[in-house]
Design a protein around this motif. Structure first.
Motif, mmCIF file in Angstrom:
data_model
loop_
_atom_site.group_PDB
_atom_site.id
_atom_site.type_symbol
_atom_site.label_atom_id
_atom_site.label_comp_id
_atom_site.label_asym_id
_atom_site.label_seq_id
_atom_site.Cartn_x
_atom_site.Cartn_y
_atom_site.Cartn_z
ATOM 1 N N GLY A 174 0.814 -1.211 0.000
ATOM 2 C CA GLY A 174 0.000 0.000 0.000
ATOM 3 C C GLY A 174 0.846 1.258 0.000
ATOM 4 O O GLY A 174 0.556 2.223 -0.724
ATOM 5 N N LEU A 175 1.906 1.260 0.783
ATOM 6 C CA LEU A 175 2.789 2.437 0.832
ATOM 7 C C LEU A 175 3.509 2.636 -0.495
ATOM 8 O O LEU A 175 3.736 3.766 -0.915
ATOM 9 N N TYR A 176 3.831 1.549 -1.161
ATOM 10 C CA TYR A 176 4.428 1.640 -2.492
ATOM 11 C C TYR A 176 3.471 2.378 -3.437
ATOM 12 O O TYR A 176 3.872 3.285 -4.164
ATOM 13 N N GLN A 177 2.193 1.995 -3.399
ATOM 14 C CA GLN A 177 1.188 2.672 -4.232
ATOM 15 C C GLN A 177 1.086 4.150 -3.877
ATOM 16 O O GLN A 177 0.911 4.998 -4.749
ATOM 17 N N HIS A 178 1.199 4.441 -2.600
ATOM 18 C CA HIS A 178 1.123 5.822 -2.134
ATOM 19 C C HIS A 178 2.329 6.639 -2.622
ATOM 20 O O HIS A 178 2.176 7.765 -3.089
ATOM 21 N N ILE A 179 3.514 6.049 -2.530
ATOM 22 C CA ILE A 179 4.737 6.747 -2.939
ATOM 23 C C ILE A 179 4.783 6.932 -4.455
ATOM 24 O O ILE A 179 5.047 8.029 -4.945
ATOM 25 N N VAL A 180 4.520 5.859 -5.186
ATOM 26 C CA VAL A 180 4.666 5.891 -6.643
ATOM 27 C C VAL A 180 3.487 6.580 -7.321
ATOM 28 O O VAL A 180 3.671 7.450 -8.176
ATOM 29 N N GLY A 181 2.270 6.195 -6.955
ATOM 30 C CA GLY A 181 1.090 6.715 -7.636
ATOM 31 C C GLY A 181 0.401 7.860 -6.931
ATOM 32 O O GLY A 181 -0.539 8.432 -7.458
ATOM 33 N N ARG A 182 0.875 8.173 -5.689
ATOM 34 C CA ARG A 182 0.237 9.199 -4.858
ATOM 35 C C ARG A 182 -1.251 8.895 -4.689
ATOM 36 O O ARG A 182 -2.076 9.803 -4.569
ATOM 37 N N ASN A 183 -1.579 7.603 -4.685
ATOM 38 C CA ASN A 183 -2.966 7.175 -4.491
ATOM 39 C C ASN A 183 -3.410 7.514 -3.078
ATOM 40 O O ASN A 183 -2.605 7.553 -2.152
ATOM 41 N N GLU A 184 -4.690 7.742 -2.920
ATOM 42 C CA GLU A 184 -5.267 8.050 -1.614
ATOM 43 C C GLU A 184 -5.250 6.802 -0.729
ATOM 44 O O GLU A 184 -5.508 5.695 -1.210
ATOM 45 N N ILE A 185 -4.995 6.991 0.538
ATOM 46 C CA ILE A 185 -4.886 5.875 1.475
ATOM 47 C C ILE A 185 -6.189 5.079 1.558
ATOM 48 O O ILE A 185 -6.167 3.848 1.587
ATOM 49 N N LEU A 186 -7.328 5.747 1.553
ATOM 50 C CA LEU A 186 -8.618 5.048 1.614
ATOM 51 C C LEU A 186 -8.789 4.134 0.404
ATOM 52 O O LEU A 186 -9.214 2.983 0.530
ATOM 53 N N GLU A 187 -8.424 4.627 -0.751
ATOM 54 C CA GLU A 187 -8.487 3.867 -1.999
ATOM 55 C C GLU A 187 -7.533 2.659 -1.942
ATOM 56 O O GLU A 187 -7.892 1.540 -2.308
ATOM 57 N N ILE A 188 -6.331 2.899 -1.470
ATOM 58 C CA ILE A 188 -5.328 1.838 -1.330
ATOM 59 C C ILE A 188 -5.823 0.781 -0.353
ATOM 60 O O ILE A 188 -5.721 -0.421 -0.604
ATOM 61 N N ASP A 189 -6.375 1.231 0.755
ATOM 62 C CA ASP A 189 -6.863 0.323 1.790
ATOM 63 C C ASP A 189 -7.969 -0.576 1.242
ATOM 64 O O ASP A 189 -7.953 -1.789 1.454
ATOM 65 N N ARG A 190 -8.926 -0.011 0.539
ATOM 66 C CA ARG A 190 -10.018 -0.808 -0.039
ATOM 67 C C ARG A 190 -9.472 -1.876 -0.981
ATOM 68 O O ARG A 190 -9.876 -3.024 -0.933
ATOM 69 N N PHE A 191 -8.537 -1.478 -1.834
ATOM 70 C CA PHE A 191 -7.929 -2.404 -2.795
ATOM 71 C C PHE A 191 -7.171 -3.514 -2.061
ATOM 72 O O PHE A 191 -7.322 -4.696 -2.369
ATOM 73 N N THR A 192 -6.375 -3.144 -1.078
ATOM 74 C CA THR A 192 -5.518 -4.097 -0.372
ATOM 75 C C THR A 192 -6.325 -5.129 0.396
ATOM 76 O O THR A 192 -5.981 -6.313 0.416
ATOM 77 N N ARG A 193 -7.399 -4.712 1.004
ATOM 78 C CA ARG A 193 -8.219 -5.645 1.794
ATOM 79 C C ARG A 193 -8.854 -6.730 0.925
ATOM 80 O O ARG A 193 -9.257 -7.775 1.447
ATOM 81 N N ASP A 194 -8.930 -6.503 -0.379
ATOM 82 C CA ASP A 194 -9.489 -7.502 -1.292
ATOM 83 C C ASP A 194 -8.434 -8.465 -1.838
ATOM 84 O O ASP A 194 -8.765 -9.392 -2.574
ATOM 85 N N LEU A 195 -7.165 -8.246 -1.500
ATOM 86 C CA LEU A 195 -6.101 -9.111 -2.021
ATOM 87 C C LEU A 195 -6.124 -10.478 -1.345
ATOM 88 O O LEU A 195 -6.499 -10.601 -0.177
#
Length: 181
Positions: free
Chosen positions: A46-67
């Protein structure tokens, strides 16, 4: 050594765990990871997505919980790492930057995220021994980072440990020196 259990020999020094649960390359097998190790892996992704894509944490969290495999992670620890690192990235970077031999923008996003996790845990997860934090972050960098990225993560976090966990590091190192004599 997992952070859920820490064993010591009669001399007080940590005993080495057997290498069962490792692949031929030394990476941990999927079934042998602790819930917290899994939490760190998902937080790293998730932090990788945040650093590279500047994705929002809420968005990252939703995606990650489905992995796949997320249900095996320590969700509380994952939440603390993902949100804590993202919310305090400037403060974490301020601690990391002086230990680097190049600019923050020049380090790998995986190594950067591993360092964030390590510094965050040093500061906020006092139930996890500093050596466990260090080893877990090195393992993350080995598993997800470049060839020698784990050495860089090790050097930076080893440089910060005496500042962020002074009492614990001093105690461990003095006990280690006494047993070596």
């Amino acid at each position: 050594m997992s952070d859920e259990q820490s064993s010591s020999s009669a001399s007080g020094r940590p005993t080495r765990q057997s290498r069962t649960g490792l692949t031929s390359t030394g990476a941990r097998k999927a079934g042998s990871k602790s819930n917290r190790s899994r939490a760190r892996e998902f937080a790293l992704q998730g932090l990788y997505q945040h650093i590279v894509g500047r994705n929002e944490i809420l968005e990252i969290d939703r995606f990650t919980r489905d992995l796949a495999g997320f249900h095996k992670a320590d969700v509380v620890h994952y939440d603390a790492l993902l949100r804590g690192c993202a919310e305090s990235e400037a403060a974490l970077d301020a601690l990391i930057a002086p230990k680097l031999d190049r600019g923050l923008a020049e380090i790998s996003p995986v190594e950067h995220a591993c360092m964030w996790i390590g510094v965050y845990e040093f500061q906020n997860c006092l139930d996890v021994p500093w050596r466990v934090v260090l080893n877990e972050c090195i393992e993350l960098a080995k598993e997800f980072g470049g060839t020698d990225g784990h050495k860089y993560v090790n050097a930076v976090l080893n440089g910060l440990a005496p500042e962020l966990r002074a009492t614990e590091v001093t105690h461990d190192r003095s006990a280690q020196n006494k047993s070596a004599n």
